[in-house]
Write an enzyme that holds these catalytic residues in place. Structure first.
Site, PDB file in Angstrom:
ATOM      1  N   ARG A  45       0.862  -1.185   0.000  1.00 45.89           N
ATOM      2  CA  ARG A  45       0.000   0.000   0.000  1.00 45.89           C
ATOM      3  C   ARG A  45       0.894   1.227   0.000  1.00 45.89           C
ATOM      4  NH1 ARG A  45       2.518   1.760   3.768  1.00 45.89           N
ATOM      5  NH2 ARG A  45       1.050   3.472   3.760  1.00 45.89           N
ATOM      6  N   GLY A  46       0.270   2.411  -0.097  1.00 46.98           N
ATOM      7  CA  GLY A  46       1.050   3.648  -0.252  1.00 46.98           C
ATOM      8  C   GLY A  46       1.142   3.922  -1.746  1.00 46.98           C
ATOM      9  N   ALA A  47       0.815   5.162  -2.129  1.00 50.10           N
ATOM     10  CA  ALA A  47       0.650   5.470  -3.562  1.00 50.10           C
ATOM     11  C   ALA A  47       1.854   5.075  -4.443  1.00 50.10           C
ATOM     12  CB  ALA A  47       0.302   6.948  -3.718  1.00 50.10           C
ATOM     13  N   ARG A  88      -7.390  -0.324  -6.785  1.00 51.59           N
ATOM     14  CA  ARG A  88      -7.789   0.691  -5.793  1.00 51.59           C
ATOM     15  C   ARG A  88      -8.058   1.996  -6.554  1.00 51.59           C
ATOM     16  NH1 ARG A  88      -4.246   1.147  -0.434  1.00 51.59           N
ATOM     17  NH2 ARG A  88      -6.156   2.123   0.347  1.00 51.59           N
ATOM     18  N   GLN A 195      -1.599   2.124  10.017  1.00 51.76           N
ATOM     19  CA  GLN A 195      -0.328   2.236   9.288  1.00 51.76           C
ATOM     20  C   GLN A 195       0.725   2.963  10.126  1.00 51.76           C
ATOM     21  OE1 GLN A 195      -3.343   2.916   7.998  1.00 51.76           O
ATOM     22  NE2 GLN A 195      -3.455   2.492   5.813  1.00 51.76           N
ATOM     23  N   ASP A 236      -1.956  10.727  -1.777  1.00 49.51           N
ATOM     24  CA  ASP A 236      -2.414   9.694  -2.722  1.00 49.51           C
ATOM     25  C   ASP A 236      -2.742  10.293  -4.078  1.00 49.51           C
ATOM     26  OD1 ASP A 236      -2.960   8.486   0.086  1.00 49.51           O
ATOM     27  OD2 ASP A 236      -2.788   6.863  -1.372  1.00 49.51           O
ATOM     28  N   ASN A 246      -5.285  12.345   0.928  1.00 45.95           N
ATOM     29  CA  ASN A 246      -4.355  11.495   1.686  1.00 45.95           C
ATOM     30  C   ASN A 246      -5.164  10.742   2.739  1.00 45.95           C
ATOM     31  OD1 ASN A 246      -1.618  10.573   2.206  1.00 45.95           O
ATOM     32  ND2 ASN A 246      -1.718  11.721   4.118  1.00 45.95           N
ATOM     33  N   LYS A 247      -4.492   9.920   3.467  1.00 47.05           N
ATOM     34  CA  LYS A 247      -5.129   9.051   4.461  1.00 47.05           C
ATOM     35  C   LYS A 247      -6.126   9.798   5.338  1.00 47.05           C
ATOM     36  CE  LYS A 247      -4.843   5.564   4.736  1.00 47.05           C
ATOM     37  NZ  LYS A 247      -5.875   4.769   4.026  1.00 47.05           N
TER      38      LYS A 247
HETATM   39  O1  MRU Z   1      -4.431   3.153   2.360  1.00 48.64           O
HETATM   40  P1  MRU Z   1      -2.949   3.357   2.190  1.00 48.64           P
HETATM   41  O2  MRU Z   1      -2.142   2.750   3.302  1.00 48.64           O
HETATM   42  O3  MRU Z   1      -2.487   2.929   0.821  1.00 48.64           O
HETATM   43  O4  MRU Z   1      -2.769   4.921   2.280  1.00 48.64           O
HETATM   44  C1  MRU Z   1      -1.485   5.449   2.183  1.00 48.64           C
HETATM   45  C2  MRU Z   1      -1.416   6.920   2.351  1.00 48.64           C
HETATM   46  O5  MRU Z   1      -2.407   7.586   2.538  1.00 48.64           O
HETATM   47  C3  MRU Z   1      -0.072   7.550   2.188  1.00 48.64           C
HETATM   48  O6  MRU Z   1       0.046   8.697   2.981  1.00 48.64           O
HETATM   49  C4  MRU Z   1       0.140   7.960   0.726  1.00 48.64           C
HETATM   50  O7  MRU Z   1      -0.146   6.895  -0.135  1.00 48.64           O
HETATM   51  C5  MRU Z   1       1.525   8.422   0.468  1.00 48.64           C
HETATM   52  S1  MRU Z   1       2.709   7.123   0.586  1.00 48.64           S
HETATM   53  C6  MRU Z   1       4.236   7.745   0.192  1.00 48.64           C
END
Ligand code: MRU
Length: 347
Positions: A45-47, A88, A195, A236, A246-247
């Site tokens: 996970r993470g963009a 996603r 996370q 994201d 973002n999250k």
């Molecule tokens: O749902 P996730 O864990 O994929 O969400 C991740 C985030 O919101 C991160 O802050 C974002 O992707 C940046 S990662 C460098």
């Protein structure tokens, strides 16, 4: 530091982020469908990491296509791209990576199937290596804004685990530490998927960067007491006007930061900036299974049958953001102009 994602022969191997920090185990993907599932189920996970995984998954898929006929190959490859795009909805990097892989076909109209498979593998390798280099550049550009001795608050995990290595928001922290600054990190636990407590705390501990865990709701109090000098988070998707998805919980942090005069920064590669989306309003926000809210680490934490809501991201309007740290420098207001200029320079 363990790699987030790597090749093992022809297979895509990822550290299973659902199991961290309790267990260091790996998921081996032998088909593109397994990569799609790993992304949807948050193994990875993470963009930026999602983007790299998608590119590797597409290369893997291309290598499995049996036909030697170019148009049949293209048709089947396109189908795999469509499946990948459903993994996603919010992270821009997923769609950017798919598009980058599709460009390979367009750039080589005369290439045969075997050559295309090689070119797609090369492209995926290039995106994997580039992501690490980009994060280092983001780190160098961003560390300038972090004062020596600062306590930096972050949300979710925008670290090595969310990228091909080093991280975006945590890349800025790492670069500040490498520049000799004494930095403390406050990590929001990041309900409901945790996370922050499971991943950010773990990876910073591994690197001996001082980290203190807090629950999400403690951030405002600590800001009001002068215990936070700066906030840096990942993204994201960044809209053309600088609004940032973002999250979930990022928006509340940004509003509290403004109220308490704490500078709020976003660190993201330009692949996360989506100029086709004018404002944050148009960014699709993923809604995940409410069970992630009613349960934690496999245990029920709410009465059976209670309704729950689980939007995975929120949108922070650009007016709350002091700067967007990219590999090309720090974009400042007016974001519409600065972000477009950086994207054009990068093209
Ligand atoms: O749902 P996730 O864990 O994929 O969400 C991740 C985030 O919101 C991160 O802050 C974002 O992707 C940046 S990662 C460098």
């Amino acid at each position: 530091m363990v790699p987030t994602i790597t090749w093992q022969d022809d297979y895509v191997v990822m550290i299973d982020q659902r199991k961290l920090p309790f267990k260091e185990s790996y998921v081996v993907c032998k088909t593109p469908a397994q990569v799609v599932s790993a992304i949807s189920k948050m193994v990875i996970r993470g963009a930026p990491a999602i983007g790299v995984a998608a590119a590797m998954g597409l290369s893997l898929g291309a290598s499995r296509i049996k036909s030697q006929n170019r148009s049949t190959f293209e048709r089947q490859f396109l189908r795999i791209c469509q499946q990948m795009a459903r993994a996603r909805p919010t992270a821009s990097n997923l769609f950017w990576a798919i598009q980058s892989m599709q460009e390979v076909l367009k750039q080589h109209p005369k290439a045969g199937v075997a050559e295309l498979k090689d070119l797609l593998r090369k492209k995926a390798d290039e995106l994997l290596a580039a992501d690490q280099a980009i994060n280092r550049a983001i780190g160098l550009n961003g560390q300038i804004v972090i004062p020596d001795g600062a306590t930096v608050l972050t949300h979710c995990n925008a670290g090595a685990l969310a990228t091909a290595g080093y991280g975006t928001a945590l890349g800025v922290v790492r670069a500040a530490c490498e520049a000799g600054k004494k930095i403390q990190v406050l990590a929001d636990e990041t309900r409901p998927f945790l996370q922050g407590s499971r991943l950010t705390a773990w990876e910073l501990q591994q690197d001996n960067i001082p980290v203190t865990l807090i629950t999400d709701s403690m951030a405002g109090y600590l800001m009001s007491k002068g215990r936070v000098q700066l906030i840096v988070v990942g993204a994201d998707r960044v809209a053309a006007n600088g609004d940032v998805a973002n999250k979930i919980g990022t928006y509340s942090l940004a509003v509290l930061a403004k109220e308490n005069k704490v500078p709020f920064y976003v660190a993201a590669p330009l692949s996360t900036v989506d100029l086709s989306v004018p404002t944050g309003e148009e960014i699709p926000i993923e809604e995940r299974d409410p069970k992630e809210v009613t349960h934690s680490l496999g245990k029920a934490i709410a009465p059976t049958g209670v309704a729950a809501w689980n939007p995975a991201f929120d949108v922070t309007p650009n007016r709350f953001i002091k700067g967007i740290i990219t590999e090309k420098g720090i974009a400042r207001e007016p974001y519409k102009k600065t972000l477009r200029a950086m994207k054009e320079e990068n093209a």
